[in-house]
Structure formats: structure tokens, C-alpha cells
Design an enzyme around this catalytic site. Structure first.
Site, PDB file in Angstrom:
ATOM      1  CD  GLU A 420      42.292  43.449  34.156  1.00 47.17           C
ATOM      2  OE1 GLU A 420      42.236  42.209  34.194  1.00 47.17           O
ATOM      3  OE2 GLU A 420      43.278  44.083  33.762  1.00 47.17           O
ATOM      4  CG  ASP A 494      42.270  40.908  30.492  1.00 51.21           C
ATOM      5  OD1 ASP A 494      41.262  40.236  30.209  1.00 51.21           O
ATOM      6  OD2 ASP A 494      42.401  42.115  30.205  1.00 51.21           O
ATOM      7  CG  ASP A 496      47.106  41.092  31.160  1.00 52.57           C
ATOM      8  OD1 ASP A 496      46.702  41.123  32.351  1.00 52.57           O
ATOM      9  OD2 ASP A 496      46.701  41.888  30.295  1.00 52.57           O
ATOM     10  CG  ASP A 498      48.194  45.622  33.471  1.00 49.40           C
ATOM     11  OD1 ASP A 498      49.282  45.770  34.065  1.00 49.40           O
ATOM     12  OD2 ASP A 498      47.817  46.313  32.511  1.00 49.40           O
TER      13      ASP A 498
END
Ligand code: 0RA
Length: 629
Positions: A420, A494, A496, A498
Site C-alpha cells: 500500500e 497498514d 488501519d 484504509d
């Protein structure tokens, strides 16, 4: 040496404790599927009795309080003292792991997959269980709580009948949900009734006051008609084959409809083999051979042989085999691997089909006409595609510029990280071992579209880069796993929201258009550490989840500072290698979808607007975190 009673009873308790501690290992999950597996497990034993010829009637009652009764008129679980355990056999069957069924090896016991773990597992995962056996002129009752007997088996009456009645209440301490679905059970019982003709399975739902009886004298030919009830059939009576070879019983029913799809439902010992396997391969080989030899013998088609695919266009078939000790493979353990099944199916189906064709010329002609149309359509499409294909062959050779490829040319040894963001991609390129690790950065922005539709995803250059990098094409017909350039595809995002979103979209894309990637276990998610613990004295340590942090807190008495990683970008190239890239130390989760049916539901869920973080999806559908050493 025989163990004394207390030693063996301690072992029993340990066994049941293991089941309660890791229920997922025994029944797959503690969600909806796992809950229903409890019922399947008990009824499987009744079906085994039926398959052995001792039982005709089974009833399943869903009670208002969440408990379930499964009753059969089989021989009844033996209640006498077990020669080695020194307690009743009933207690052994209900408390000893895998003691489950019959003690002879001649029966086709359901095994493998998630079935056949034994009723003791159901007992261990039930808040209460009562077994009532009619046998040897009496009625015998024993009660259990969370797997432990609350007393010895008691004779509670007289009876001239035989049978077993098990009432259990799934344990709310174990299961996330306690609500059994009438529809899910009905679907499975209908299937079992078709697969084991003559058996009567009654489902009674006391919660909603509904009931249904599943009973199919017609067996699998009626099953294949039932599956096709909304289709236009090109002939009315299914082709039916039954035989036995090398102790393997083979049953097959075939019908054709006017669609262009093929549908094979295959079973081994009543377990739906969704990924197919050797028995299906044997069937397909026999079918192709039978038609082509008929064609040759009758001088019907001039050119090439008809392909199997052409012959199967519009075909719907149910193949059910019964065998001892089947071996299951594949990512979802629903692919039969036993080679003797291929031989057995082929040797039974080949001559039977050839006989059928000799006697049913009109039907065979209808099927052949359809196959010939399929053949011509395919030829035309092939020629039309030739040009485009030549053009894209050029493209295929040029890998995307953003891909930092590895030197390794053997796909089995090569891996690609889908990373990413360009910045994490940069560190990954520096930190990797370029001998066998390729890096493809994906720009998050492009993927991070709310409610991204699949067609939209496919129009994205980033996604197309990825498909080119994999090298295996895309789509039901075009995807070819043999051309895959890397056997490990590792998604690195990540931890998180996203990142979760990207994981979700990528997994959905893979599932929809390259399901083999997942079935064959090529897809992984990298698990970067969440923390770095730095003690005043001693070595720093990376911690991959909160559990690890808790453990660290307990075992390290001295002071330490804790660094929390929010994203991959916080790590430099060296740290990234050490924590996330290096096969010696990294943590990978292999994506494993329990089975295709479940997967499609999951995909639906994932496609919704409410994309819950990757943790939920991954924890439910991936194997336990493993150090990938
Ligand atoms: C052990 C041995 C025998 C039958 C069974 C278990 C048995 C288990 C279940 C579970 C549900 N229904 C069941 N019915 C039978 C063989 C008994 C014999 O040889 O008489």
C-alpha cells in the site's frame, strides 16, 4: 498395559477441555457454521447407522429453549461396560474424542472435512446433553454437562424397540450465536435424504411450529431433477449409473438442460466436495471417452474430437461415492485426493455410459447436437479472439514499470508483495531480498474509493498492473494458475481502516476472478508488528498483536518503553526486512476460505458499504497466525 480408571478419566477430561479451549479446530468455527455442525455431527452418526442398514427414521426437533433432539431408530449406542474403559460404552462414545462410531472398519464412516469428529465433541460444546438409548429390552439414560457425566447410565424403563435419542443444548459460553436456522438445516437434510434414498428425516421446529419430512425414494436421479426444476431439460429421465469397484460404491445421475453451464455436484460419504477431485476427474474422463468413441464408431463428426467442455455444456450431474478412508485436499479440504476413486469411477461409468448410448440413440443425438454447437461456438470465438490475443501477448511480455521484480524465475520460490502506497513501497524495495522477493506498490488513493465496484476496479491501471505482474490472466476461462509468476502473493497494508479497505477489495477481486489463487493457498496477508518493546536492559522485541504485548508485560518485570507502529511508513528499510519481509522472522496469515459457498456470502458481506476492519475478516477466515519459517 491397561490404565487404571482414574488415569483414563483424567485423559478424557483433558480431551474435552482441549475441545472447549479450541472449538474451531474441531468444528471449524464458533459462529453460525460451527453451531450447525453440532447438529450435522449427531445426525451423521444416525446416517451411518442408516447406511449400514440398521436405521430408517431420523427426527430432528428444534426446541424453544435452544436445545435440539436428534432421534433415530438404529441399533442404539451400546450401554454395556466397555472392556478397556471400564465404564459404559455409551459414556465412552460421548466423552472420548474420536471414539464416536462403530468399532468395525467396514462401514463408510464420514471422515475428513469437518464431519466425523465424533459426538463427544458435541457433548463437550453443550451446556447439557441427555442420551436416551433403547436397546437390549430396556431404556437407558445418561446426563452430561459440558461434556462431563453428571451420573452413571441408568435403566429408566423397558422397551422392545431400538434407537438413540440425543438432546443437547449448545453452550452459550462457546458459541457466538445460538440460533439454529431452519433453512440451513432443511437444505442439508434434503440433500442427505436424496443421497441416502429411503431414509426419512423429519425436521420439527417447535419455535415456529413448522415441520417437514425429507424422504426421496428416487435417490440421486430425483436430486438432479430437483436441482434443475426451474430449467428446460432436453430429455426427461436422468441417465443413472450405479456400481461398485474395489469396495468403492459409485452412483451418478446426469441430465441436460438448454443452458450453457455445467454443474457437477459431487459427494464423498455424503460430504459435498465443492472443489471436486479424483472422483470428478474419473467421471469427466469417462464421459469424454464414451461420447468420443460413440462419435468415432458411428462416423458422426469429421474433424477433431469433441472436447470434454463441449460435451458438458448444459450438463447437470450428481456424483456420489462411498469409500473408506477418503483423503481430502485443497484449501478448504473439500477436494478428494484418493487416486483409487478416479479408477473406480472411471471403470464403472465408462462401460455403463457406453451401454446407455447404444440403447438411447435419440437422447445421445440431442446431447451431441448440443455439444457440436458448443464446439462451433468455441471455434468461432477462438478465431475472433486470435487477433486480440496476439496483441495482448506483446503486452504480457512487458511487465509494469512499477513492479520491482525478483531474479528468481521459479514461481514456487518467488513471492510478490502488494504494498500500500508508494512510500512504503520504496522502503520495501530497499529492504527486500531481490533474489526472490518482488514488490508492487499500489497507490492507495486509487483503491480507496468508497463502495468500489468490481468493474470499476478492473478499469484501474493499478489493478491491471497487478494482473499483469501475476501473469496468469483473469476471469473464469482465462485465468491459468499454471502461469502464475509467484506462488506467494502477499498483501502488505497498514493495520488501519484504509488498509482494511484495500485488503477487502483485493480479496474480493481475487475471489471473484481468480478463486484458484485462494483455493490453492497462494494469498497471504503480511502482519507487521504492532509494537516494539525496548527494555532498559536486554534486547528489544517486536510484538505482533495485543496478546503478545500482554504476555510480554507478564514475563518482563523490568521497565520498558513501548513504541506503537501505526503504519508501514514508520519503519525504515532495515526494520521492514526484519519484521515483515524476512521469512525467518515475519508473520504471515494465509487466506483460507472455508468453502466456496461461505466465501460467496463473505464476499457479499465485504462488498457492502460497511467494511469492517480486516481483523474481523482475517481472524474468522484465515488459519491461526503462523510464523512462516
Ligand atoms: C457405537 C457402536 C454401534 C452403534 C453406535 C455407536 C451408534 C451411535 C449413534 C449415534 C447416534 N445414533 C447412533 N446409533 C448407533 C454399533 C452397535 C451394535 O453393534 O449393536
Amino acid at each position: 498395559m491397561s490404565e487404571n480408571y482414574s488415569e483414563s478419566s483424567i485423559k478424557v477430561l483433558e480431551g474435552l477441555q482441549a475441545v472447549r479451549q479450541r472449538p474451531g479446530m474441531y468444528i471449524g468455527s464458533t459462529g453460525v457454521r460451527g453451531l450447525h455442525h453440532l447438529v450435522y455431527e449427531v445426525i451423521d452418526n444416525s446416517i451411518d447407522e442408516a447406511m449400514a442398514g440398521y436405521c430408517k427414521n431420523i427426527s430432528v426437533i428444534l426446541h424453544v429453549d435452544g436445545s435440539v433432539t436428534v432421534e433415530d431408530d438404529g441399533r442404539g449406542i451400546p450401554v454395556g461396560i466397555h472392556p478397556t474403559a471400564k465404564v459404559s460404552t455409551l459414556q465412552v462414545v460421548l466423552t472420548v474424542l474420536h471414539a464416536g462410531g462403530k468399532f468395525d472398519t467396514n462401514s463408510y464412516k464420514t471422515s475428513g472435512g469437518l464431519h466425523g469428529v465424533g459426538v463427544s465433541v458435541v457433548n463437550a460444546l453443550s451446556e447439557s446433553l441427555t442420551a436416551v438409548v433403547q436397546r437390549d429390552g430396556g431404556i437407558f439414560t445418561q446426563n452430561f454437562e459440558r461434556g462431563k457425566p453428571t451420573g452413571e447410565v441408568q435403566r429408566t424403563g423397558n422397551s422392545s424397540k431400538t434407537g438413540t435419542k440425543i438432546t443437547f443444548k449448545p453452550d452459550g459460553q462457546i458459541f457466538e450465536t445460538l440460533e439454529l436456522s431452519y433453512e440451513i438445516l432443511a437444505k442439508r437434510f434434503r440433500e442427505l435424504a436424496y443421497l441416502n434414498k429411503g431414509i426419512k428425516i423429519k425436521l420439527i421446529d417447535e419455535r415456529f411450529d413448522v415441520s417437514e419430512e425429507f424422504h426421496a425414494e428416487g435417490g440421486i436421479p430425483s436430486f438432479v431433477k430437483y436441482i434443475n426444476k426451474t430449467k428446460n431439460l432436453i430429455f426427461d429421465e436422468p441417465i443413472y449409473v450405479k456400481g461398485e469397484s474395489n469396495n468403492i460404491i459409485v452412483e451418478l445421475a446426469i441430465i441436460y438442460n438448454d443452458s450453457y453451464n455445467e454443474n457437477i455436484y459431487s459427494y464423498v460419504n455424503n460430504i459435498h466436495t465443492e472443489e471436486g477431485g479424483t472422483h470428478e476427474a474419473g467421471f469427466k474422463a469417462a464421459l469424454t471417452k464414451a461420447f468420443n468413441s460413440y462419435v468415432t464408431k458411428n462416423n458422426l463428426v469429421k474433424e477433431n474430437n469433441l472436447s470434454g467442455e463441449d460435451i458438458r455444456e448444459g450438463m447437470s450431474a450428481v456424483l456420489s461415492i462411498k469409500m473408506t478412508d477418503p483423503v481430502f485436499e485443497g484449501q478448504t479440504k473439500t477436494k478428494l485426493g484418493s487416486n483409487n476413486a478416479k479408477t473406480a469411477v472411471e471403470s464403472i461409468v465408462s462401460p455403463a455410459l457406453q451401454d446407455y448410448m447404444e440403447e438411447n440413440g435419440i437422447i445421445v443425438k440431442k446431447i451431441l447436437e448440443k455439444a457440436l454447437q458448443a464446439y462451433m461456438a468455441r471455434e468461432a470465438a477462438r478465431k475472433a479472439k486470435e487477433l486480440t490475443r496476439r496483441k495482448s501477448a506483446l503486452e504480457r511480455d512487458s511487465l509494469p514499470g512499477k513492479l520491482a521484480d525478483c531474479h528468481e524465475k521459479d514461481p514456487a520460490k518467488a513471492e510478490v508483495f502488494i504494498v500500500e502506497g508508494d512510500s512504503a513501497g520504496g522502503s520495501a524495495k530497499q529492504g527486500r531480498n531481490s533474489d526472490f522477493q518482488a514488490i508492487l506498490p499500489l497507490r492507495g488513493k486509487i483503491l480507496n474509493v468508497e463502495k468500489a465496484r468490481l468493474d470499476k476496479m478492473l478499469s484501474s491501471q493499478e489493478i491491471r498492473n497487478m494482473i499483469t505482474a501475476f501473469g496468469a490472466g483473469i476471469g473464469k476461462d482465462a485465468f491459468n494458475p499454471e502461469k502464475l509468476r509467484y506462488h506467494k502473493i502477499i498483501i502488505m497494508t497498514d493495520a488501519d481502516v484504509d488498509g482494511a479497505h484495500i485488503d477487502t477489495l483485493l480479496l474480493t477481486l481475487f475471489y471473484r476472478f481468480m478463486p484458484e489463487l485462494i483455493f490453492e493457498g497462494h494469498v497471504y496477508i503480511a502482519m507487521p508488528p504492532l509494537y516494539k518493546a525496548m527494555p532498559a536492559k536486554g534486547k528489544e522485541q517486536y510484538l505482533y498483536d495485543d496478546k503478545a504485548l500482554e504476555k510480554y508485560r507478564k514475563t518482563h518485570k523490568g521497565a520498558f518503553t513501548l513504541q506503537r507502529y501505526k503504519g508501514l511508513g514508520e519503519m525504515d528499510a532495515e526494520q521492514l526486512w526484519e519484521t515483515t519481509l524476512n521469512p525467518e522472522t515475519r508473520m504471515l496469515k494465509q487466506i483460507e476460505i472455508e468453502d466456496a459457498r461461505m466465501a460467496s456470502e463473505v464476499t457479499e458481506l465485504l462488498m457492502g458499504t460497511d467494511v469492517s476492519p480486516r481483523r474481523t475478516f482475517i481472524y474468522e477466515h484465515a488459519t491461526e497466525a503462523e510464523l512462516d519459517v
